[in-house]
Design an enzyme around this catalytic site. Structure first.
Site, PDB file in Angstrom:
ATOM      1  N   CYS A  64      28.213  47.778  31.324  1.00  0.00           N
ATOM      2  CA  CYS A  64      29.077  48.932  31.577  1.00  0.00           C
ATOM      3  C   CYS A  64      30.507  48.510  31.922  1.00  0.00           C
ATOM      4  CB  CYS A  64      28.495  49.810  32.680  1.00  0.00           C
ATOM      5  SG  CYS A  64      28.411  49.020  34.293  1.00  0.00           S
ATOM      6  N   ARG A  84      37.276  49.859  29.558  1.00  0.00           N
ATOM      7  CA  ARG A  84      37.205  50.882  28.500  1.00  0.00           C
ATOM      8  C   ARG A  84      38.423  51.786  28.535  1.00  0.00           C
ATOM      9  NH1 ARG A  84      36.230  56.124  29.068  1.00  0.00           N
ATOM     10  NH2 ARG A  84      35.602  55.833  31.237  1.00  0.00           N
ATOM     11  N   ARG A  85      38.785  52.250  29.728  1.00  0.00           N
ATOM     12  CA  ARG A  85      39.953  53.122  29.849  1.00  0.00           C
ATOM     13  C   ARG A  85      41.233  52.352  29.531  1.00  0.00           C
ATOM     14  NH1 ARG A  85      37.536  55.614  35.400  1.00  0.00           N
ATOM     15  NH2 ARG A  85      36.449  57.419  34.521  1.00  0.00           N
ATOM     16  N   LYS A 119      25.787  56.516  34.016  1.00  0.00           N
ATOM     17  CA  LYS A 119      26.602  55.475  33.384  1.00  0.00           C
ATOM     18  C   LYS A 119      26.460  54.130  34.089  1.00  0.00           C
ATOM     19  CE  LYS A 119      30.967  56.560  35.789  1.00  0.00           C
ATOM     20  NZ  LYS A 119      31.051  55.285  36.533  1.00  0.00           N
ATOM     21  N   ASP A 120      25.968  54.123  35.339  1.00  0.00           N
ATOM     22  CA  ASP A 120      25.755  52.877  36.072  1.00  0.00           C
ATOM     23  C   ASP A 120      24.395  52.255  35.792  1.00  0.00           C
ATOM     24  OD1 ASP A 120      28.231  53.176  37.331  1.00  0.00           O
ATOM     25  OD2 ASP A 120      27.372  54.234  39.054  1.00  0.00           O
ATOM     26  N   ARG A 172      41.767  55.857  45.308  1.00  0.00           N
ATOM     27  CA  ARG A 172      42.445  55.823  44.001  1.00  0.00           C
ATOM     28  C   ARG A 172      43.548  56.877  43.919  1.00  0.00           C
ATOM     29  NH1 ARG A 172      38.362  53.527  39.516  1.00  0.00           N
ATOM     30  NH2 ARG A 172      37.041  52.328  40.902  1.00  0.00           N
ATOM     31  N   ARG A 223      40.338  49.297  42.390  1.00  0.00           N
ATOM     32  CA  ARG A 223      38.986  49.648  42.807  1.00  0.00           C
ATOM     33  C   ARG A 223      39.098  50.607  43.973  1.00  0.00           C
ATOM     34  NH1 ARG A 223      33.902  46.156  43.639  1.00  0.00           N
ATOM     35  NH2 ARG A 223      33.213  48.324  43.744  1.00  0.00           N
TER      36      ARG A 223
END
Length: 337
Positions: A263, A148-149, A93-94, A176, A170
């Site tokens: 992305c 996106r989330r 995805k990166d 997190r 981040r």
């Protein structure tokens, strides 16, 4: 890596080790270690990990501000082209959607769970969390670094009249989850694949269903990259390739590329296989505040031959064109070029 019992080759202690470039994070090291062990098992060549720091690892800016696309990849690619490493492992995805000159995507191993996961206080689900905090007179504060989330969480909250506040964060997985255990946030959203690879699946409190949260293009998949000129190594690494995963992510990435979205844009896509080799692709584009969310899908039969990736990419481009016709460009902000 796909769980199938295959007989590997005994490691050759006399062979020069292959140098595998990886980011320094615990997750990247875990992912690269998995690939290293599989390469050794299949080829008999020892593999050593070479830790490389990327711009995305050192910058404290939000990913949306630094561009997202390629910030975790470019330093690894430079190391490949300069001959400091033999191959690299990326979270797919990166990976930028544009091909990198001089490099080849040698393998896309079998995909892990592509879903997003909630890690919440007291082991609550999203619905339980929102309901409990509504009783306390405040919204649930949920952390994520992904537009996106945020877009999909906020759209869910609007549709359900739920009290929810998304907070930009981040940091690595420990950082997190620490926001939750410290009480600073009520929950965070992380990729299920990352938690699984780190052996921390027990800490997630709910898998977020794709109906609520469509993942990022390529989420849960890995990319194994080497220089194009090393055809022998590329052929050896191709033993790790899983055609159904490679083809599915080709559809997702073609959608992303056609939207000209990086992305860090609020874009989601997930391709899955149905009966008789039918590929179904869902795409989502929205605004971060959740006020507008476009969801569309497309499907078609894919023949798993040498043209399969082109077939899948055509499906992705077609769905992206429909999203653009419906106004997707205006929802994404500045588009990538």
């Amino acid at each position: 890596m796909n769980g199938q019992p295959l007989i590997g080759r005994a490691p050759d202690a006399t062979a020069a080790p292959l140098r595998l470039g990886t980011r320094r994070s615990a997750l990247a090291m875990a992912q690269s270690g998995m690939v290293a062990r599989e390469v050794t098992r299949r080829t008999g060549r020892p593999v050593e990990l070479v830790e490389i720091t990327t711009y995305g690892d050192t910058s404290r800016e939000a990913l949306a501000q630094i561009g997202g696309t390629g910030v975790f990849v470019s330093a690894l690619r430079d190391a490949l082209l300069e001959g400091r490493i033999d191959f690299a492992v990326h979270s797919l995805k990166d990976l930028p959607t544009a091909a990198a000159e001089g490099l080849t995507l040698a393998a896309v191993p079998p995909r892990e769970d592509s879903r997003d996961a909630l890690v919440a206080r007291e082991g609550l689900t999203l619905g339980e969390l929102v309901e409990k905090l509504a009783g306390a007179g405040r919204p649930a504060r949920i952390g994520t670094g992904s537009p996106r989330r945020m877009a999909q969480l906020n759209a869910w909250a609007r549709a359900n009249g739920a009290g929810l506040e998304t907070v930009a964060i981040r940091g690595n997985v420990d950082t997190r989850i620490g926001f939750v255990t410290s009480g600073e946030l009520d929950a965070v959203v992380l990729a299920t694949a990352g938690l699984n690879r780190l052996g921390r699946a027990a800490e997630l409190t709910e898998h977020l269903a794709p109906e609520l949260m469509v993942p990022a293009p390529g989420q849960g998949a890995l990319a194994v990259e080497c220089v194009s000129s090393d055809t022998g190594l590329a052929a050896a690494l191709s033993a790790l390739d899983h055609a159904p995963t490679r083809v599915a992510v080709a559809a997702e990435r073609a959608l992303l590329a056609t939207l000209e979205a990086g992305c860090s844009a609020p874009v989601a896509a997930l391709a899955g296989w149905g009966h008789q080799n039918e590929l179904r692709l869902e795409g989502v584009v929205g605004t971060v505040d959740g006020a507008t969310l476009l969801k569309m899908s497309a499907h078609g039969p894919i023949v798993l031959d040498e043209t399969a990736e082109r077939q899948a990419a055509a499906l992705g481009r077609a769905l992206a064109a429909r999203l653009l016709d419906a106004g997707a460009a205006a929802l994404m902000g500045e588009r990538a070029r």
